[in-house]
Design an enzyme around this catalytic site. Structure first.
Site, PDB file in Angstrom:
ATOM      1  N   HIS A   1      -3.480  -5.366  -0.019  1.00  0.00           N
ATOM      2  CA  HIS A   1      -2.985  -5.937   1.240  1.00  0.00           C
ATOM      3  C   HIS A   1      -2.979  -7.461   1.159  1.00  0.00           C
ATOM      4  O   HIS A   1      -3.916  -8.128   1.645  1.00  0.00           O
ATOM      5  CB  HIS A   1      -3.840  -5.464   2.412  1.00  0.00           C
ATOM      6  CG  HIS A   1      -3.657  -4.024   2.746  1.00  0.00           C
ATOM      7  ND1 HIS A   1      -2.717  -3.577   3.642  1.00  0.00           N
ATOM      8  CD2 HIS A   1      -4.279  -2.918   2.268  1.00  0.00           C
ATOM      9  CE1 HIS A   1      -2.770  -2.262   3.724  1.00  0.00           C
ATOM     10  NE2 HIS A   1      -3.707  -1.833   2.892  1.00  0.00           N
TER      11      HIS A   1
ATOM     12  N   CYS B   1       0.833  -1.195   0.000  1.00  0.00           N
ATOM     13  CA  CYS B   1       0.000   0.000   0.000  1.00  0.00           C
ATOM     14  C   CYS B   1       0.880   1.262   0.000  1.00  0.00           C
ATOM     15  O   CYS B   1       1.478   1.591  -1.010  1.00  0.00           O
ATOM     16  CB  CYS B   1      -0.970  -0.036   1.178  1.00  0.00           C
ATOM     17  SG  CYS B   1      -2.382   1.079   0.995  1.00  0.00           S
TER      18      CYS B   1
ATOM     19  N   GLU C   1      -1.384  -9.587   2.849  1.00  0.00           N
ATOM     20  CA  GLU C   1      -1.283 -10.248   4.158  1.00  0.00           C
ATOM     21  C   GLU C   1      -2.649 -10.701   4.681  1.00  0.00           C
ATOM     22  O   GLU C   1      -2.725 -11.632   5.492  1.00  0.00           O
ATOM     23  CB  GLU C   1      -0.622  -9.310   5.175  1.00  0.00           C
ATOM     24  CG  GLU C   1      -1.439  -8.107   5.628  1.00  0.00           C
ATOM     25  CD  GLU C   1      -1.338  -6.891   4.732  1.00  0.00           C
ATOM     26  OE1 GLU C   1      -1.733  -5.796   5.170  1.00  0.00           O
ATOM     27  OE2 GLU C   1      -0.873  -7.038   3.586  1.00  0.00           O
TER      28      GLU C   1
END
EC number: 6.3.4.2
Length: 547
Positions: free
Chosen positions: A519, A380, A521
């Site tokens: 994102h 990001c 993750e």
């Protein structure tokens, strides 16, 4: 119709209700049942989207664009079940809904009260999707006795009464403190917590006791006697070396069996725990170690980057290495040369964040990774910092920056290679936003598709050219700078289907340098590491073997 398990907590907060809920979900799955987990939070914010990471930790984003509590990340990581906007609710959201209905006249002029209107709204939330799974696990945030949590406790009490016997059970998590002076574990705080719970009409069926010491049998018997639960429903929850040991640890203590017994499910299906045995093996038997520096803004609170830390661990498991993470305050590099601090690391990650503070230090970390050929992952804002670093240091655009920083300062100071996204397409509909809009829920949120360039590092990592990833941001790389960036070696290798929004950048010729606007993750799991993190740690492992 789903069976419901309501998970509550007492004595103190932060005992691990979210982890216990997630581990129970994993164990029920291991026995062949389908599950869904939900979080009910008593705070008055509508959602955690506008809360500081120092207040609440990270914000977990679902596929359908809900900003939720970080416990939903635990739920996904342990069960693999993608969370939805209907899996998280706060007091603020409940009260907002009630007041909207009152303004519309839905209550036909009645006086609006906590009982029945607020509690009915909570119960309506609990019923959503009840016919989709075998078990619905609902965690109540906070601790019993908190004034803001009382409507939730009353709602689940009513919910249990309204359903047939054996369809709802209550699991209560408490602390057994160790008093060093007397050399004893004390059960009295747990007894008082259960007493408080029973005073509002809820009797726990399963008692989970958090303890740093072994719980003697006589203490279990005392807890069973004074808390009115079966002795085999007093479950010990000890401190663990890894959270991914929790399913196996809770199974050894009999949590899943106690829950099934409480529902009267007999004989219970035998569990298949091979998945979690493999996870534990990879965690506890690594074949090497890599060091990763996370250069961020909220490094004082690790929960601010919870999913990133876990995804790095998953990447290590995929490569059978232990990942040692160090949290580095980006502002330090605004005063000091980053080289002495960053040289010991095998990889560098710059995570997301908001605002200008610390960004100059992040840009220096990007430059170090690029010039020293150290594996770099920017997420990001970390991708945007890579774009600004290339624009300034390679393309000569010394004033390159972001409209976010200008908006924060109230004046134009930068050439905006990063701009405020005012409109985009979501599910074939155009969404428009203004920089002055309310902050809550107005970002580009949820899952979007990206197309990867053929032959790119990103396409190699993903093993294909079309991906779907979760987003949470207001600012984007301006596509009009594409030629300038690519001329100087920063290739846009992932882009939105309409060709307007850069999603991935990578440095050509670098061993491993990728920045992503989304994102990744949020979608990583211990038994299914995200490909970006698996590849990133593989590159770090290769560096460690060269040192």
């Amino acid at each position: 119709m789903a069976r419901y398990v309501f998970i509550t907590g007492g004595v103190v907060s932060s005992l691990g209700k979210g982890l216990a809920s997630a581990a129970l979900g994993a164990l029920l799955q291991a026995r062949g049942f389908s599950v869904r987990l939900r979080k009910l939070d008593p705070y008055l914010n509508v959602d955690p989207g506008t809360m500081s990471p120092f207040e609440h930790g990270e914000v977990f984003v679902t596929d359908d664009g809900a900003e939720t509590d970080l416990d939903l990340g635990h739920y996904e990581r342990f069960t693999g079940v993608a969370a939805r906007s209907t899996d998280s609710v706060s007091s603020g959201r409940i009260y907002s809904s009630v007041l909207e209905k009152e303004r519309r006249g839905d209550y036909l002029g009645k006086t609006i009260q906590v009982i029945p209107h607020v509690t009915n709204e909570i119960k309506d939330f609990l019923r959503v999707g009840a016919d989709e799974v075998d078990f619905m696990l609902c965690e109540i945030g906070g601790t019993v006795g908190d004034i803001e949590g009382l409507p939730f406790f009353e709602a689940i009490r009513q919910f249990g009464q309204e359903h047939p016997r054996g369809q709802c059970i209550f699991m209560h998590l408490t602390l057994l403190p160790w008093i060093a002076a007397s050399g004893e574990l004390k059960t009295k705080p747990t007894q008082h917590s259960v007493k408080e719970l029973r005073s509002i009409g809820i009797a726990p069926d399963v008692l989970v006791c958090r303890s740093e010491r072994t719980i003697p049998e006589k203490e279990r018997e005392k807890l069973a006697l004074f808390c009115n639960v079966r002795p085999d429903s007093v479950i010990a929850a000890y401190d663990l070396k890894s959270i991914y040991e929790a399913p196996l640890a809770y199974h050894r203590e009999g949590l899943d069996q106690a829950v099934l017994d409480a529902f009267g499910i007999s004989p219970a299906p035998r569990p298949n725990l091979r998945r979690w045995e493999d996870v534990a093996d990879r965690i506890f038997n690594p074949e090497g170690e890599v060091r990763v520096a996370i250069v961020g803004k909220y490094t004082q609170l690790e929960d601010a980057y919870k999913s990133i830390a876990e995804a790095l661990t998953h990447g290590g498991m995929a490569n059978r290495v232990r990942v040692r993470i160090d949290w580095v305050d980006a502002e330090v590099f605004e005063r000091e040369d980053p080289a002495p601090l960053l040289e010991p690391y095998h990889a560098i990650l710059v995570p997301g964040g908001f605002g200008e503070r610390g960004t100059e230090g992040k840009i220096k970390a990007v430059e170090f990774a690029r010039t020293r050929e150290i594996p770099y992952l920017g997420i990001c804002l970390g991708m945007q910092m890579a774009v600004i670093e290339t624009a300034r240091n390679l393309a000569g655009l010394k004033t390159a920056g972001s409209q976010e920083f200008d908006h924060e300062a109230g004046e134009a100071r930068y050439e905006p290679v990063i701009f405020h996204l005012s409109e985009w397409i979501k599910d074939n509909e155009k969404i428009a936003r203004d920089v002055l809009d309310n902050k809550g829920g107005t970002m580009r949120l949820g899952t979007y598709t990206a197309t990867l360039a053929e032959g790119s590092k990103a396409a190699e990592v993903y093993g294909g050219q079309s991906i779907e990833e979760r987003h949470r941001h207001r600012y984007e790389v301006d596509i009009k700078y594409r030629e300038m960036l690519e001329t100087h070696g920063l290739k846009i290798s992932g882009i939105s289907p309409d060709g307007r929004l850069p999603e991935i950048v990578e440095v050509e010729g670098h061993p491993w340098f990728i920045g992503v606007q989304f994102h990744p993750e949020l979608k990583s799991k211990p038994f299914a590491p995200h490909p970006l993190f698996a590849s990133f740690i593989r590159a770090a492992r290769d560096v460690s073997r060269l040192v």
